[in-house]
Scaffold this motif. Structure first.
Motif, PDB file in Angstrom:
ATOM      1  N   HIS A 185       0.711   0.967   8.072  1.00  0.00           N
ATOM      2  CA  HIS A 185      -0.431   0.137   7.701  1.00  0.00           C
ATOM      3  C   HIS A 185      -0.596  -1.062   8.622  1.00  0.00           C
ATOM      4  O   HIS A 185      -1.691  -1.624   8.737  1.00  0.00           O
ATOM      5  CB  HIS A 185      -0.291  -0.333   6.251  1.00  0.00           C
ATOM      6  CG  HIS A 185      -0.359   0.780   5.249  1.00  0.00           C
ATOM      7  ND1 HIS A 185      -1.485   1.549   5.063  1.00  0.00           N
ATOM      8  CD2 HIS A 185       0.580   1.276   4.386  1.00  0.00           C
ATOM      9  CE1 HIS A 185      -1.264   2.465   4.132  1.00  0.00           C
ATOM     10  NE2 HIS A 185      -0.013   2.324   3.708  1.00  0.00           N
ATOM     11  N   ALA A 186       0.476  -1.471   9.289  1.00  0.00           N
ATOM     12  CA  ALA A 186       0.407  -2.620  10.192  1.00  0.00           C
ATOM     13  C   ALA A 186      -0.556  -2.370  11.350  1.00  0.00           C
ATOM     14  O   ALA A 186      -1.036  -3.317  11.978  1.00  0.00           O
ATOM     15  CB  ALA A 186       1.797  -2.938  10.738  1.00  0.00           C
TER      16      ALA A 186
ATOM     17  N   LYS B 248       0.829  -1.199   0.000  1.00  0.00           N
ATOM     18  CA  LYS B 248       0.000   0.000   0.000  1.00  0.00           C
ATOM     19  C   LYS B 248       0.866   1.252   0.000  1.00  0.00           C
ATOM     20  O   LYS B 248       1.921   1.287   0.623  1.00  0.00           O
ATOM     21  CB  LYS B 248      -0.887   0.018   1.247  1.00  0.00           C
ATOM     22  CG  LYS B 248      -2.095  -0.889   1.176  1.00  0.00           C
ATOM     23  CD  LYS B 248      -2.981  -0.637   2.396  1.00  0.00           C
ATOM     24  CE  LYS B 248      -4.253  -1.450   2.318  1.00  0.00           C
ATOM     25  NZ  LYS B 248      -5.131  -1.169   3.478  1.00  0.00           N
ATOM     26  N   ARG B 249       0.372   2.272  -0.697  1.00  0.00           N
ATOM     27  CA  ARG B 249       1.080   3.559  -0.674  1.00  0.00           C
ATOM     28  C   ARG B 249       0.829   4.268   0.648  1.00  0.00           C
ATOM     29  O   ARG B 249      -0.197   4.074   1.294  1.00  0.00           O
ATOM     30  CB  ARG B 249       0.592   4.443  -1.823  1.00  0.00           C
ATOM     31  CG  ARG B 249       1.140   4.072  -3.179  1.00  0.00           C
ATOM     32  CD  ARG B 249       1.126   5.290  -4.109  1.00  0.00           C
ATOM     33  NE  ARG B 249      -0.217   5.809  -4.323  1.00  0.00           N
ATOM     34  CZ  ARG B 249      -0.460   7.052  -4.722  1.00  0.00           C
ATOM     35  NH1 ARG B 249       0.545   7.902  -4.896  1.00  0.00           N
ATOM     36  NH2 ARG B 249      -1.705   7.464  -4.904  1.00  0.00           N
TER      37      ARG B 249
ATOM     38  N   GLN C  99      -7.450   9.228  16.467  1.00  0.00           N
ATOM     39  CA  GLN C  99      -6.934   7.984  17.022  1.00  0.00           C
ATOM     40  C   GLN C  99      -6.309   7.113  15.936  1.00  0.00           C
ATOM     41  O   GLN C  99      -5.224   6.552  16.116  1.00  0.00           O
ATOM     42  CB  GLN C  99      -8.051   7.223  17.748  1.00  0.00           C
ATOM     43  CG  GLN C  99      -8.528   7.910  19.026  1.00  0.00           C
ATOM     44  CD  GLN C  99      -9.542   7.072  19.780  1.00  0.00           C
ATOM     45  OE1 GLN C  99      -9.946   6.006  19.311  1.00  0.00           O
ATOM     46  NE2 GLN C  99      -9.947   7.547  20.942  1.00  0.00           N
ATOM     47  N   LYS C 100      -6.995   7.001  14.814  1.00  0.00           N
ATOM     48  CA  LYS C 100      -6.452   6.193  13.713  1.00  0.00           C
ATOM     49  C   LYS C 100      -5.158   6.810  13.193  1.00  0.00           C
ATOM     50  O   LYS C 100      -4.193   6.101  12.884  1.00  0.00           O
ATOM     51  CB  LYS C 100      -7.468   6.113  12.569  1.00  0.00           C
ATOM     52  CG  LYS C 100      -8.716   5.340  12.878  1.00  0.00           C
ATOM     53  CD  LYS C 100      -9.570   5.302  11.622  1.00  0.00           C
ATOM     54  CE  LYS C 100     -10.963   4.802  11.924  1.00  0.00           C
ATOM     55  NZ  LYS C 100     -11.821   4.850  10.718  1.00  0.00           N
ATOM     56  N   ARG C 101      -5.157   8.136  13.093  1.00  0.00           N
ATOM     57  CA  ARG C 101      -3.964   8.803  12.566  1.00  0.00           C
ATOM     58  C   ARG C 101      -2.765   8.596  13.484  1.00  0.00           C
ATOM     59  O   ARG C 101      -1.643   8.374  13.014  1.00  0.00           O
ATOM     60  CB  ARG C 101      -4.243  10.293  12.394  1.00  0.00           C
ATOM     61  CG  ARG C 101      -3.090  11.067  11.753  1.00  0.00           C
ATOM     62  CD  ARG C 101      -3.489  12.495  11.460  1.00  0.00           C
ATOM     63  NE  ARG C 101      -2.412  13.244  10.854  1.00  0.00           N
ATOM     64  CZ  ARG C 101      -2.496  14.512  10.462  1.00  0.00           C
ATOM     65  NH1 ARG C 101      -3.641  15.161  10.592  1.00  0.00           N
ATOM     66  NH2 ARG C 101      -1.463  15.129   9.926  1.00  0.00           N
ATOM     67  N   ALA C 102      -3.004   8.663  14.799  1.00  0.00           N
ATOM     68  CA  ALA C 102      -1.916   8.447  15.747  1.00  0.00           C
ATOM     69  C   ALA C 102      -1.358   7.035  15.619  1.00  0.00           C
ATOM     70  O   ALA C 102      -0.137   6.818  15.660  1.00  0.00           O
ATOM     71  CB  ALA C 102      -2.407   8.701  17.166  1.00  0.00           C
ATOM     72  N   ALA C 103      -2.271   6.054  15.459  1.00  0.00           N
ATOM     73  CA  ALA C 103      -1.828   4.669  15.303  1.00  0.00           C
ATOM     74  C   ALA C 103      -1.072   4.490  13.990  1.00  0.00           C
ATOM     75  O   ALA C 103      -0.040   3.804  13.929  1.00  0.00           O
ATOM     76  CB  ALA C 103      -3.029   3.732  15.355  1.00  0.00           C
TER      77      ALA C 103
ATOM     78  N   ASP D 173     -10.229   8.473   5.346  1.00  0.00           N
ATOM     79  CA  ASP D 173     -10.968   7.870   6.449  1.00  0.00           C
ATOM     80  C   ASP D 173     -10.049   7.601   7.634  1.00  0.00           C
ATOM     81  O   ASP D 173     -10.461   7.713   8.795  1.00  0.00           O
ATOM     82  CB  ASP D 173     -11.614   6.561   5.987  1.00  0.00           C
ATOM     83  CG  ASP D 173     -12.527   5.973   7.044  1.00  0.00           C
ATOM     84  OD1 ASP D 173     -13.471   6.665   7.456  1.00  0.00           O
ATOM     85  OD2 ASP D 173     -12.272   4.823   7.480  1.00  0.00           O
ATOM     86  N   CYS D 174      -8.801   7.262   7.364  1.00  0.00           N
ATOM     87  CA  CYS D 174      -7.831   7.006   8.439  1.00  0.00           C
ATOM     88  C   CYS D 174      -7.307   8.315   9.036  1.00  0.00           C
ATOM     89  O   CYS D 174      -7.343   8.501  10.245  1.00  0.00           O
ATOM     90  CB  CYS D 174      -6.671   6.165   7.907  1.00  0.00           C
ATOM     91  SG  CYS D 174      -5.289   6.004   9.074  1.00  0.00           S
ATOM     92  N   LEU D 175      -6.851   9.227   8.193  1.00  0.00           N
ATOM     93  CA  LEU D 175      -6.147  10.415   8.686  1.00  0.00           C
ATOM     94  C   LEU D 175      -7.065  11.460   9.309  1.00  0.00           C
ATOM     95  O   LEU D 175      -6.617  12.284  10.104  1.00  0.00           O
ATOM     96  CB  LEU D 175      -5.337  11.047   7.548  1.00  0.00           C
ATOM     97  CG  LEU D 175      -4.239  10.159   6.945  1.00  0.00           C
ATOM     98  CD1 LEU D 175      -3.473  10.934   5.886  1.00  0.00           C
ATOM     99  CD2 LEU D 175      -3.281   9.657   8.014  1.00  0.00           C
TER     100      LEU D 175
END
Length: 376
Positions: free
Chosen positions: A71-72, A3-4, A61-65, A55-57
């Protein structure tokens, strides 16, 4: 194929704020939207990739992870009680704090993966006259709406979301670490409890499409600088059928040519001639209602004198009252005198007595007494 990087997908740096992310997403989403690229499989794939990255960024919380593990952070980790545990101690402690202090409390996510849409801000500048009278205005707001093709579900027509197999639809997974049983957000469904095996092609599985709304907004009479108007439900559409956010309109008022506002009161500075101040007279001043009102200047008016016009100021919101209009006069000293004008003023000065200029005569009398006392 690997994934990019999500930041690379959106074309932004890792320090990009929410506004930069949203702007980049909208631009790319419009460019690669399936409706604009019918039959183009590459554009459709890029559209899905853009939606996945945003959707992630956009989620803190998702962005921090993602910033920490890439991607892991979102790769599935088996089933059962110990699913998805990476073994990183710092991450484990983060999950503990999330479980006790964060979790789903205070977040935007609700049951079934439904998420409340983001609130929008709109800056509006109006004139002082418009603030006085109030107005109705039409505005255009770029936003997102619920996808018509999938009714906001994110699933392709004829299909539906399914319970996540990793967490059994709970949105949380547990892992055993020594004496601790740690619960954290499911990495497969990101806490939604559902996955969409067949995403809607029109919205890429987000349940939202970009658009521009035209809204009629009423600006109340007497509104003040910095006031925030809330328009409920006119923010971005919620994800997967969630409720829409709100639109907030922030009001700023343009500086006026000669009026200054202080709450409900309005102030105006008017220069008058030396003769008007000495002999008395009057002048007309405009008001914010569009009318003219007469101000009478009594004989011997001093510079800085204020005249109060009751009820000629701004309306007071949610009442029937008005503030006042204050007119402050300043006496203008004549310049570029003719010879005759100078002779007349010199003659006036010779004829003047202490009663003509009592304030200045009194001041300089005190100055003379001061110097006399210094000499003793």
């Amino acid at each position: 194929m690997a994934k990019r990087d999500y930041y690379e997908v959106l074309g932004v740096g890792k320090t990009a704020d929410e506004k930069d992310l949203k702007s980049a997403f909208r631009k790319l989403a419009m460019q690669f939207h399936p409706d604009r690229n019918p039959g183009n499989a590459e554009a459709e794939a890029k559209f899905k990739e853009i939606n996945e990255a945003y959707d992630c960024l956009k989620d803190d919380q998702k962005r921090a992870a993602y910033d920490r593990f890439g991607h892991a952070a979102f790769e599935g980790g088996g089933g059962g009680g110990g699913a998805g545990f990476n073994g990183d101690f710092a991450q484990t402690m983060s999950d503990i704090f999330e479980n006790f202090f964060g979790g789903d409390f205070g977040g935007r996510r609700s049951s079934g993966g439904r998420e409340r849409g983001a609130d929008l801000r709109y800056n509006m500048e109006i004139t002082l006259e418009e603030a006085y009278a109030g107005k109705k205005v039409e505005i255009r707001v770029p936003t997102t709406i619920s996808c018509e093709a999938c009714s906001g579900s994110g699933a392709a027509p004829g299909t539906s979301a399914q319970a996540c197999r990793t967490c059994g639809g709970q949105g949380r997974v547990r892992a055993v670490q020594g004496f601790f049983t740690i619960e954290r957000t499911c990495p497969t469904c990101q806490g939604r409890g559902q996955v969409i095996p067949d995403p809607c092609k029109k919205c890429g599985g987000t349940g939202q499409t970009a658009t521009e709304k035209t809204l009629d907004v009423a600006i109340p009479a007497g509104i003040e600088e910095g006031t925030r108007i809330r328009v409920a439900g006119e923010g971005e559409a919620g994800a997967r059928g969630g409720p829409a956010g709100d639109l907030y309109i922030f009001i700023s008022i343009k500086p006026h040519t000669f009026f200054q506002r202080d709450g409900a009161d309005v102030y105006c500075r008017v220069p008058i001639s030396l003769t008007t101040a000495a002999l008395g007279g009057g002048f007309d001043v405009p008001t914010l209602s569009g009318e003219k009102t007469k101000v009478k200047v009594p004989e011997g008016t001093q510079s800085g004198k204020q005249f109060r016009l009751r009820g000629k100021g701004m309306p007071v919101m949610r009442t029937h009252g008005h503030g006042d209009l204050y007119i402050q006069v300043t006496v203008e000293t004549p310049r570029n005198l003719t010879k005759r004008q100078r002779e007349l003023l010199e003659e006036f000065e010779r004829e003047s007595s202490g009663t003509t200029h009592p304030e200045s005569e009194g001041f300089f009398s005190k100055v003379r007494d001061f110097f006399d006392n210094l000499g003793n």
